[in-house]
Design a protein around this motif. Structure first.
Motif, PDB file in Angstrom:
ATOM      1  N   SER A  37       0.985  -1.233   0.042  1.00  0.00           N
ATOM      2  CA  SER A  37       0.008   0.012   0.052  1.00  0.00           C
ATOM      3  C   SER A  37       0.736   1.173   0.056  1.00  0.00           C
ATOM      4  N   ASN A  38       0.205   2.464  -0.280  1.00  0.00           N
ATOM      5  CA  ASN A  38       0.926   3.668  -0.378  1.00  0.00           C
ATOM      6  C   ASN A  38       1.288   4.161   1.199  1.00  0.00           C
ATOM      7  N   ILE A  99      -8.351  -0.925 -10.759  1.00  0.00           N
ATOM      8  CA  ILE A  99      -8.348  -0.407 -11.733  1.00  0.00           C
ATOM      9  C   ILE A  99      -8.002  -1.065 -12.921  1.00  0.00           C
ATOM     10  N   SER A 102      -4.590  -2.255 -15.198  1.00  0.00           N
ATOM     11  CA  SER A 102      -3.570  -1.847 -14.293  1.00  0.00           C
ATOM     12  C   SER A 102      -2.590  -3.141 -14.328  1.00  0.00           C
ATOM     13  N   THR A 106      -3.995  -2.940  -9.451  1.00  0.00           N
ATOM     14  CA  THR A 106      -4.054  -1.910  -8.356  1.00  0.00           C
ATOM     15  C   THR A 106      -5.317  -1.613  -7.820  1.00  0.00           C
ATOM     16  N   LYS A 108      -7.723   1.248  -5.671  1.00  0.00           N
ATOM     17  CA  LYS A 108      -7.881   2.414  -5.073  1.00  0.00           C
ATOM     18  C   LYS A 108      -9.269   2.389  -4.374  1.00  0.00           C
ATOM     19  N   LYS A 116      -7.385   8.215   1.734  1.00  0.00           N
ATOM     20  CA  LYS A 116      -7.266   7.476   0.217  1.00  0.00           C
ATOM     21  C   LYS A 116      -6.350   6.303   0.710  1.00  0.00           C
ATOM     22  N   GLU A 118      -4.011   3.373  -1.923  1.00  0.00           N
ATOM     23  CA  GLU A 118      -3.765   2.733  -3.217  1.00  0.00           C
ATOM     24  C   GLU A 118      -3.041   1.433  -2.760  1.00  0.00           C
ATOM     25  N   THR A 120      -1.413  -2.148  -4.376  1.00  0.00           N
ATOM     26  CA  THR A 120      -0.910  -2.851  -5.583  1.00  0.00           C
ATOM     27  C   THR A 120      -0.167  -4.167  -5.332  1.00  0.00           C
TER      28      THR A 120
END
Length: 125
Positions: A37-38, A99, A102, A106, A108, A116, A118, A120
């Protein structure tokens, strides 16, 4: 009356499966592997039914301190949602989408807390 109802259901089914909103939008996500994750954590997902476009799921998020926070949710085609069962985001529900096209896959999502996220898929090499 029964025959008319059956015929009507078949016609509705054929109409709903044609055009841009039909079969072409079916998406069967591969939830295997580890996800990053982000927010520098790792996610793991397990679908209750495999190789389908719609299922409930369970999973967890792990941080680099070893904390694990479980969640439960569901997906249908590109839509996904999950709610944390414990931890600092207990009862926070994330909703969003896979997404399309992708690579790697990914996700979102946005939480009911406004955050938020993201995520992946980390593919095994």
């Amino acid at each position: 009356m029964k025959k008319l109802l059956t015929t009507l259901l078949v016609v509705i089914s054929l109409i709903s499966c044609s055009g841009d909103d039909g079969i072409a939008d079916l998406f069967v996500p591969n939830l295997s592997n580890q996800w990053e994750s982000n927010r520098d954590t790792f996610f793991f997902f397990t679908a209750d039914e495999r190789d389908v476009n719609e299922s409930t799921l369970t999973g967890n998020e792990q941080n680099n301190l070893g904390d694990i926070h479980n969640f439960t949710g569901r997906f249908k085609d590109y839509d996904i949602e999950f709610t944390f069962l414990e931890g600092p985001e207990k009862e926070v529900k994330y909703t969003g989408k896979f997404i399309k096209d992708s690579n790697p896959l990914t996700i979102k999502v946005t939480g009911t807390n406004g955050k938020k996220l993201e995520i992946t898929q980390r593919l095994n090499n």
